[in-house]
Design an enzyme around this catalytic site. Structure first.
Site, short mmCIF file in Angstrom:
data_model
loop_
_atom_site.label_atom_id
_atom_site.label_comp_id
_atom_site.label_asym_id
_atom_site.label_seq_id
_atom_site.Cartn_x
_atom_site.Cartn_y
_atom_site.Cartn_z
N SER A 14 -11.76 -12.19 -5.91
CA SER A 14 -11.69 -13.12 -7.04
C SER A 14 -10.47 -14.04 -7.01
O SER A 14 -10.48 -15.11 -7.58
CB SER A 14 -11.70 -12.33 -8.36
OG SER A 14 -10.81 -11.23 -8.30
N ARG A 15 -9.40 -13.57 -6.33
CA ARG A 15 -8.15 -14.35 -6.38
C ARG A 15 -7.40 -14.27 -5.04
O ARG A 15 -7.68 -13.41 -4.21
CB ARG A 15 -7.24 -13.82 -7.48
CG ARG A 15 -7.75 -14.11 -8.86
CD ARG A 15 -6.79 -13.68 -9.93
NE ARG A 15 -6.74 -12.25 -10.14
CZ ARG A 15 -5.64 -11.52 -10.12
NH1 ARG A 15 -4.48 -12.09 -9.89
NH2 ARG A 15 -5.69 -10.22 -10.33
N ASP A 63 -13.97 -1.06 -9.67
CA ASP A 63 -12.60 -0.59 -9.47
C ASP A 63 -12.60 0.23 -8.18
O ASP A 63 -13.15 1.33 -8.13
CB ASP A 63 -12.19 0.27 -10.67
CG ASP A 63 -10.82 0.88 -10.51
OD1 ASP A 63 -10.20 0.72 -9.44
OD2 ASP A 63 -10.35 1.53 -11.47
N VAL A 64 -11.98 -0.31 -7.14
CA VAL A 64 -12.07 0.37 -5.83
C VAL A 64 -11.37 1.73 -5.81
O VAL A 64 -11.61 2.54 -4.93
CB VAL A 64 -11.52 -0.50 -4.66
CG1 VAL A 64 -12.37 -1.74 -4.46
CG2 VAL A 64 -10.05 -0.84 -4.85
N ASN A 90 -9.28 -5.71 0.84
CA ASN A 90 -8.16 -6.58 0.48
C ASN A 90 -7.59 -6.26 -0.90
O ASN A 90 -6.43 -6.60 -1.17
CB ASN A 90 -8.65 -8.04 0.54
CG ASN A 90 -7.76 -8.99 -0.23
OD1 ASN A 90 -6.74 -9.44 0.29
ND2 ASN A 90 -8.10 -9.26 -1.49
N SER A 142 0.29 -4.79 5.05
CA SER A 142 1.45 -5.61 4.69
C SER A 142 2.59 -5.30 5.65
O SER A 142 2.68 -4.18 6.17
CB SER A 142 1.91 -5.28 3.26
OG SER A 142 3.19 -5.83 3.01
N TYR A 155 4.13 1.10 -2.60
CA TYR A 155 3.34 0.08 -1.89
C TYR A 155 3.48 0.24 -0.36
O TYR A 155 2.49 0.19 0.37
CB TYR A 155 3.84 -1.28 -2.36
CG TYR A 155 3.11 -2.49 -1.82
CD1 TYR A 155 1.87 -2.86 -2.34
CD2 TYR A 155 3.68 -3.30 -0.84
CE1 TYR A 155 1.22 -4.00 -1.87
CE2 TYR A 155 3.04 -4.44 -0.38
CZ TYR A 155 1.81 -4.78 -0.89
OH TYR A 155 1.17 -5.91 -0.43
N ALA A 158 1.50 3.21 0.78
CA ALA A 158 0.06 2.91 0.79
C ALA A 158 -0.31 2.03 1.99
O ALA A 158 -1.31 2.27 2.67
CB ALA A 158 -0.34 2.22 -0.51
N LYS A 159 0.52 1.04 2.27
CA LYS A 159 0.20 0.10 3.36
C LYS A 159 0.40 0.75 4.73
O LYS A 159 -0.36 0.49 5.66
CB LYS A 159 1.04 -1.17 3.23
CG LYS A 159 0.72 -2.00 1.98
CD LYS A 159 -0.74 -2.42 1.92
CE LYS A 159 -0.99 -3.46 0.85
NZ LYS A 159 -2.43 -3.83 0.74
P1 NDP Z 1 -3.58 -10.99 -6.08
O1 NDP Z 1 -2.78 -10.24 -7.10
O2 NDP Z 1 -3.53 -12.47 -6.07
O3 NDP Z 1 -5.13 -10.54 -6.20
C1 NDP Z 1 -5.44 -9.18 -6.21
C2 NDP Z 1 -6.94 -9.03 -6.06
O4 NDP Z 1 -7.25 -7.63 -6.00
C3 NDP Z 1 -7.72 -9.58 -7.25
O5 NDP Z 1 -8.91 -10.14 -6.77
C4 NDP Z 1 -7.99 -8.35 -8.10
O6 NDP Z 1 -9.15 -8.44 -8.90
C5 NDP Z 1 -8.20 -7.31 -7.00
N1 NDP Z 1 -7.97 -5.94 -7.47
C6 NDP Z 1 -6.82 -5.39 -7.96
N2 NDP Z 1 -7.01 -4.11 -8.27
C7 NDP Z 1 -8.32 -3.83 -7.98
C8 NDP Z 1 -9.13 -2.67 -8.12
N3 NDP Z 1 -8.67 -1.52 -8.60
N4 NDP Z 1 -10.43 -2.74 -7.74
C9 NDP Z 1 -10.93 -3.91 -7.25
N5 NDP Z 1 -10.22 -5.03 -7.10
C10 NDP Z 1 -8.93 -4.99 -7.47
O7 NDP Z 1 -3.14 -10.37 -4.69
P2 NDP Z 1 -2.94 -11.07 -3.25
O8 NDP Z 1 -4.05 -11.99 -2.97
O9 NDP Z 1 -1.54 -11.52 -3.13
O10 NDP Z 1 -3.05 -9.78 -2.30
C11 NDP Z 1 -4.25 -9.41 -1.64
C12 NDP Z 1 -3.94 -8.29 -0.68
O11 NDP Z 1 -2.96 -8.73 0.27
C13 NDP Z 1 -3.34 -7.04 -1.34
O12 NDP Z 1 -3.83 -5.89 -0.71
C14 NDP Z 1 -1.87 -7.20 -1.08
O13 NDP Z 1 -1.21 -5.96 -1.07
C15 NDP Z 1 -1.88 -7.84 0.29
N6 NDP Z 1 -0.66 -8.54 0.61
C16 NDP Z 1 -0.21 -9.60 -0.15
C17 NDP Z 1 0.97 -10.25 0.18
C18 NDP Z 1 1.49 -11.40 -0.61
O14 NDP Z 1 2.63 -11.84 -0.32
N7 NDP Z 1 0.78 -11.94 -1.56
C19 NDP Z 1 1.77 -9.80 1.32
C20 NDP Z 1 1.22 -8.70 2.05
C21 NDP Z 1 0.05 -8.10 1.70
P3 NDP Z 1 -9.10 -9.15 -10.38
O15 NDP Z 1 -9.00 -10.64 -10.11
O16 NDP Z 1 -10.39 -8.77 -11.01
O17 NDP Z 1 -7.88 -8.62 -11.06
#
Ligand code: NDP
Length: 247
Positions: A14-15, A63-64, A90, A142, A155, A158-159
């Protein structure tokens, strides 16, 4: 990359990074199941953008970290699309704090979402991948899981766990023609990093040899490559997309 006829599941589609991956895979021809936790409007927006570009996508609330919900969602995706060729784990959250003030709940929530969530999705798609004798699993880890990070014990654990999961799954499914790889992004501009102060971002910038923060598209480009036939001889790898931050 040609992903015509493939079905992809992207958790957290979604984001941020997940959205960019969903869009990129769809641009390559895949139909995409967009998994989200609660932000329905954002998930629908991802699907609408894919449809606008001529692709096919459907949003699923799940919710994963919940075993039963992931089982039901995988069943629903298989019912709608008939198969799953690409799984991108992701979905992720942060609950940053030094261990002194990190609560048990902070630790559990992060591990349950980032690590157990990936296990749940792999567990419920595993049989399907085995039967198909082909497939791509891509875990978004990460650089924190490689080098550790003060304030991110939950975190980073987990990673780092995701990296171990990736290598084990790669070994288990290699004989079936299924690859499993991890991407380790560095500092990527999304909602997750938006709350950091300009001072923190500026300090981070100084440690990145390429002198810029990453974009979700930087990560999505690698995910699309790993999802394609061209990446068929890559498995168990952990590839950084971090501007040289962690080397
Ligand atoms: P965002 O916070 O922008 O987006 C998080 C996404 O995960 C959203 O789509 C959210 O859904 C979804 N989400 C969160 N919790 C759950 C859950 N329990 N079940 C299903 N979906 C869930 O994160 P990023 O895009 O920044 O990060 C994406 C991935 O990349 C993550 O795993 C993060 O750890 C990793 N990452 C990010 C970095 C960064 O600098 N941004 C660096 C390294 C790794 P909803 O929109 O419904 O809330």
């Amino acid at each position: 990359m040609n992903l015509q006829g493939k079905t992809a599941v992207v958790t957290g589609g979604s984001r941020g990074i997940g959205k960019a991956i969903a869009l990129r895979l769809a641009q390559c021809g895949a139909q995409v199941a967009v998994i989200y936790a609660g932000n329905e409007a954002a998930a629908n927006e991802t699907c609408a953008q894919i449809a606008q570009e001529g692709g096919a996508a459907k949003a699923y609330r799940c919710d994963v970290s919940d075993y039963a919900q992931t089982e039901q969602t995988v069943k629903a995706v298989l019912g709608d699309f008939g198969k799953i060729d690409i799984l991108v784990n992701n979905a992720g959250i942060v609950r940053d704090a030094l261990i002194l003030s990190m609560t048990e709940q902070d630790f559990e929530q992060v591990v349950n979402t980032n690590l157990k969530g990936a296990f749940h999705m792999i567990k419920h798609t595993y049989r399907q991948f085995m039967k198909q004798r082909s497939g791509r699993i891509i875990n978004i880890a990460s650089v924190s899981g490689i080098s550790g990070n003060a304030g991110q014990a939950n975190y980073s654990s987990a990673k780092a766990g995701m990296i171990g999961l990736t290598k084990s799954v790669a070994r288990e499914l290699a004989a079936r023609g299924v690859t499993c790889n991890a991407i380790a992004p560095g500092f990527i501009e999304t909602d997750m990093t938006a709350q950091l102060s300009d001072k923190v971002k500026e300090a981070a910038l100084q440690t990145i040899p390429l002198r810029r923060l990453g974009t979700p598209q930087d990560v999505a480009n690698l995910a699309a490559f790993l999802a394609g036939d061209e990446a068929g001889y890559i498995t168990g790898a952990v590839i950084q997309v971090d501007g040289g931050l962690c080397m």
